[in-house]
Design an enzyme around this catalytic site. Structure first.
Site, PDB file in Angstrom:
ATOM      1  N   HIS A 134       0.818  -1.208   0.000  1.00 16.26           N
ATOM      2  CA  HIS A 134       0.000   0.000   0.000  1.00 16.26           C
ATOM      3  C   HIS A 134       0.855   1.262   0.000  1.00 16.26           C
ATOM      4  O   HIS A 134       0.581   2.221  -0.722  1.00 16.26           O
ATOM      5  CB  HIS A 134      -0.926  -0.004   1.218  1.00 16.26           C
ATOM      6  CG  HIS A 134      -1.781   1.220   1.311  1.00 16.26           C
ATOM      7  ND1 HIS A 134      -1.403   2.317   2.039  1.00 16.26           N
ATOM      8  CD2 HIS A 134      -2.963   1.526   0.732  1.00 16.26           C
ATOM      9  CE1 HIS A 134      -2.326   3.252   1.921  1.00 16.26           C
ATOM     10  NE2 HIS A 134      -3.284   2.794   1.129  1.00 16.26           N
TER      11      HIS A 134
ATOM     12  N   CYS B 275      32.633   1.760 -27.427  1.00 16.81           N
ATOM     13  CA  CYS B 275      31.963   1.712 -26.122  1.00 16.81           C
ATOM     14  C   CYS B 275      32.854   2.304 -25.035  1.00 16.81           C
ATOM     15  O   CYS B 275      32.521   2.241 -23.854  1.00 16.81           O
ATOM     16  CB  CYS B 275      31.587   0.278 -25.762  1.00 16.81           C
ATOM     17  SG  CYS B 275      32.987  -0.852 -25.658  1.00 16.81           S
TER      18      CYS B 275
END
Length: 803
Positions: free
Chosen positions: A428, A759
């Site tokens: 919740h 990269c």
């Protein structure tokens, strides 16, 4: 003909005005999805007219209006007094005879239809509140009204229905409606009475057809814990967590791309012979250390999630992410869906605006947990232990609690952030914090002990799956980018990613895939054990290391499978996040000193004077000293591509010194089912050694492409140890020798018809270096995430100049 009762099979999603969102959805599933194989427990609804009849017969309408006439939801005392008075009025009222008779008759009918072994026992049902304005696409009403489990017999059922009517006026429900602009007197309450699923003897939980944190749409998130489901919903336990990838699931694959074992401390069970309907009991230690669902059950639930999402989407004419509750019956072993409603947070966000939070600096870590959302907030800690302390909470404070109760919603909306000891991402507290747009960290286990009341802290949910609470108020930035205003360059812009926890969020960056996925991050952070120590587990002589490995791999009789599963899941998160775009995964590239630091690793690694150019990369994979460890890497990558169906994952060999070495690595991979070209497997090689540049044409004959590692290439061309501070000033990727080498290998790769990208760090750090690469004709540039937007803009400018 019953006036106030409607059986689930007689109602559908269009009946929200009469039976509320929860019941309308249950009816829709019973009527439309049960015939398709989705199991949903049957039941009936007490329609909203029954609620109105109840109030009218007791003369409560005007009394409630008078009580709420001077309501002030921002005054906690005012809210609590008025809420209590209204509930007292409802709980003291009697049912009108006609309504009572219909409820009892419907229960008796449900009882007669049930297949019960003990005919003398009364049918156990769940009684759920269903407000006529709840579960709307823009309001969750999560936890606003009550649910009661293990309700047996007409008398208890009627009393429970009365409590449900009263729960329309809980403090939290009154406050929520006021803030959302709903009229208290235009909303009514329907009640759902549903056959119980005996999950008290098995497990239950919550499921979303979307990632609850990032809004990534192609994953099903399943939380699971033992016992009845209220513990997961309320955040009373830290549940197991599973992610399933939808696109390959529907192709018949088994893409469980992530599994996180929860602590599952308690389970909610029937209170047999007790004074309550249910009670919490501890979970046995052996059960806590294993997953509460099998892989087959996880996949079954995920398939249902896809079905339910598709069905509701067809009804609404648009994609409709769903929030579902499920339960497993411990007697029959069957799974059931017990509730479904539209997800109300990410489905309302604009997908074309990218908002990112960045800490300018990190501080001292106080506590960590599961992050909810991706924001950062600072403020003063306010610890709340019970509802009686709500009036102490001030606007903009950090709410710290064991767990948040639904009754606390009036102060949650005033919090800058929320931190709890217990709960998972579907509890919740997590649901409400997402709807409010505030960051939350749940499941910290120790926040109420380690955070001092009144202390200044920074709550960061912007660093992936793990949320962190830092000491003090740290500076941070917020960047918002309208993606619709940004064009895509011809040069592919890819992302360097190591942390699987960040993958879903990073996938929203404008990109063409992942140019470098670092396997080392997954091994060091998610596995932590040397692969050879897992292979030799029974023969280990280091008692401390063996005990720690046993603890980490609890639940695995085959310790090597732990390595395979965790590595596969880490890579799969990256592959799924960017699917179907290429994700280039670099095989392990630890140096020997780094391997030695893994648990149990020291006996397997030599001591080298310069491990940077020692026993690393390709040379390890075929060497008898590590070959068996590399076999585990291959098994994991095969699982990702074949079992999970993530064929967009490509593999890359690092630090490959010679062409012959490249061939030997491929032979080793083939022994474990990874054959270049089979099922589209592409194999790349890092270009980070001068020999890769000089012999590029020969390397191009046995590899599908190159990825330039500018850090190591610069180090080896200039003869500079990049770990040495003494000669660090010489290290510069922009040196003419380095740039000529890169230009040369780009030319050779293009001539050979091979893909080539970069990269390395340089284009992320130096915009002029990215410009050089574009002018040299590189196919792709892979950037650190924080450099993607600014470098993309620079590359667009360069491409316009060149066109």
């Amino acid at each position: 003909m019953q006036k106030y009762i409607k059986r689930f099979h007689d109602i559908g999603i269009d009946d929200v005005p009469s039976v509320g969102g929860k019941n309308a959805s249950l009816g829709e599933m019973v009527r439309e999805l049960v015939p398709q194989g989705v199991r949903v427990p049957d039941g009936f609804a007490v329609a909203a007219d029954g609620y109105r009849r109840f109030l009218s017969a007791a003369g409560l309408d005007q009394q409630i209006r008078e009580v709420l006439a001077d309501l002030d939801t921002h005054d906690i005392d005012n809210l609590q007094r008025r809420g209590s008075r209204v509930r007292h009025l409802i709980l003291g009222a009697e049912f009108p005879a006609d309504l009572e008779q219909e409820i009892v008759a419907a229960y008796s009918e449900l009882e007669r239809e049930a297949d019960r072994r003990d005919a003398a026992a009364r049918l156990d049902v769940a009684v759920r509140s269903s407000a006529t304005a709840e579960d709307l696409p823009d309001a969750s009403f999560a936890g606003q009204q009550e649910t009661y489990l293990n309700v047996q017999g007409p008398a208890v059922l009627l009393e429970t229905c009365r409590r449900c009517f009263a729960s329309l006026f809980t403090d939290r429900a009154i406050s929520y409606r006021a803030d959302k602009g709903f009229d208290h007197f235009k909303i009514a309450l329907s009640i759902g009475v549903q056959r119980m699923v005996r999950s008290d003897l098995a497990c239950s939980g919550v499921m979303f057809s979307i990632d609850t944190e990032s809004g990534f749409p192609d994953a099903v998130l399943i939380n699971a814990a033992y016992g009845l489901g209220e513990n997961v919903v309320q955040g009373a336990v830290n549940p197991d967590e599973h992610y399933v990838f939808k696109p390959t699931l529907v192709k018949g694959k088994r893409p469980i791309i992530r599994r996180v074992l929860g602590s599952k401390e308690f389970k909610l069970v029937y209170d047999v012979g007790g004074s309550k309907m249910v009670r919490n009991v501890p979970v046995a230690d052996a059960d806590r250390k294993r997953f509460s669902l099998t892989d087959d059950e996880v996949l079954q639930l995920a398939r249902w999630a896809v079905q339910i999402e598709a069905h509701y989407g067809s009804k609404r004419g648009r994609t409709t992410p769903m929030d579902m509750e499920w339960a497993k019956d411990g007697k029959s072993g069957e799974l059931f869906i017990v509730q479904a409603r539209p997800e109300t947070v990410h489905s309302q966000k604009r997908a074309d605006v990218l908002e990112t939070y960045h800490l300018r600096k990190r501080g001292t870590v106080v506590v960590t947990g599961r992050s909810v959302g991706d924001k950062i907030a600072s403020g003063r800690v306010r610890k709340i232990a019970s509802v009686q302390q709500l009036n102490l909470f001030q606007q903009g404070e950090i709410l710290v609690a064991d767990k948040t109760d639904p009754d606390w919603e009036p102060i949650m909306k005033r919090a800058a952030a929320i931190v709890t000891n217990r709960g998972g991402r579907t509890c919740h507290a997590a649901i409400i914090s997402r709807e409010l747009g505030v960051p939350a960290i749940v499941g910290t286990e120790h926040c109420t002990e380690r955070l001092a009341d009144g202390a200044d802290v920074t709550v960061s949910c912007a660093e992936g799956d793990t949320g962190t609470v830092y000491e003090g108020r740290l500076p941070y930035d917020v960047e918002r980018v309208d993606l619709t205003a940004m064009s895509r360059p011809r040069t592919k812009i890819m992302v360097n990613v190591g942390n699987p926890d960040e993958a879903f969020g990073l996938s929203f960056l404008p990109n063409d895939g992942v140019g470098l996925a670092r396997m080392e991050f997954i091994i060091s952070n998610h596995i932590r054990v040397h692969p050879l120590a897992l292979i030799d587990f029974e023969r280990l002589t280091d008692a401390a290391a063996k005990a720690e490995i046993a603890r980490i791999t609890a639940g695995y009789s085959d310790k090597t499978q732990y390595f395979v599963d965790r590595l596969a899941e880490g890579v799969a998160m990256l592959g799924a996040a960017f699917y179907p775009r290429d994700v280039i995964v670099r095989l392990s590239d630890f140096k020997t000193n780094e391997y030695a630091n893994l648990i149990g690793g020291k006996p397997y690694e030599p001591t080298e004077e310069n491990p940077m150019i020692g026993f690393r990369g390709a040379s390890r994979y075929y060497d008898p000293r590590y070959r068996d460890g590399f076999a585990l890497e291959c098994r994991a990558m095969r699982k990702v591509r074949e079992e999970m169906g993530l064929t967009n994952v490509k593999l890359m060999v690092p630090f490959c010194r010679t062409v012959e070495e490249g061939r030997r690595v491929q032979e080793e991979m083939a022994k474990h089912g990874l054959v270049r070209g089979r099922e589209g497997l592409e194999l790349y090689v890092m270009c980070e050694i001068p020999s890769n540049v000089i012999s590029a044409a020969a390397f191009a004959e046995i590899f599908d492409g190159f990825s330039i590692g500018s850090n190591d290439l610069t180090q080896l061309i200039l003869g500079v140890d990049r770990d040495s501070s003494i000669v660090a000033h010489i290290f510069d990727e922009r040196n003419p020798a380095v740039m000529e080498a890169i230009a040369s290998v780009i030319r050779t790769a293009k001539k050979a018809g091979r893909k080539i990208g970069i990269c390395g760090q340089a284009p992320s750090d130096y915009p002029e270096f990215a410009e050089f690469l574009v002018r040299a004709g590189i196919d792709s540039i892979s950037l650190n995430p924080d450099a993607v937007l600014k470098t993309t803009r620079r590359i667009l400018d360069v491409e316009r100049e060149l066109s």
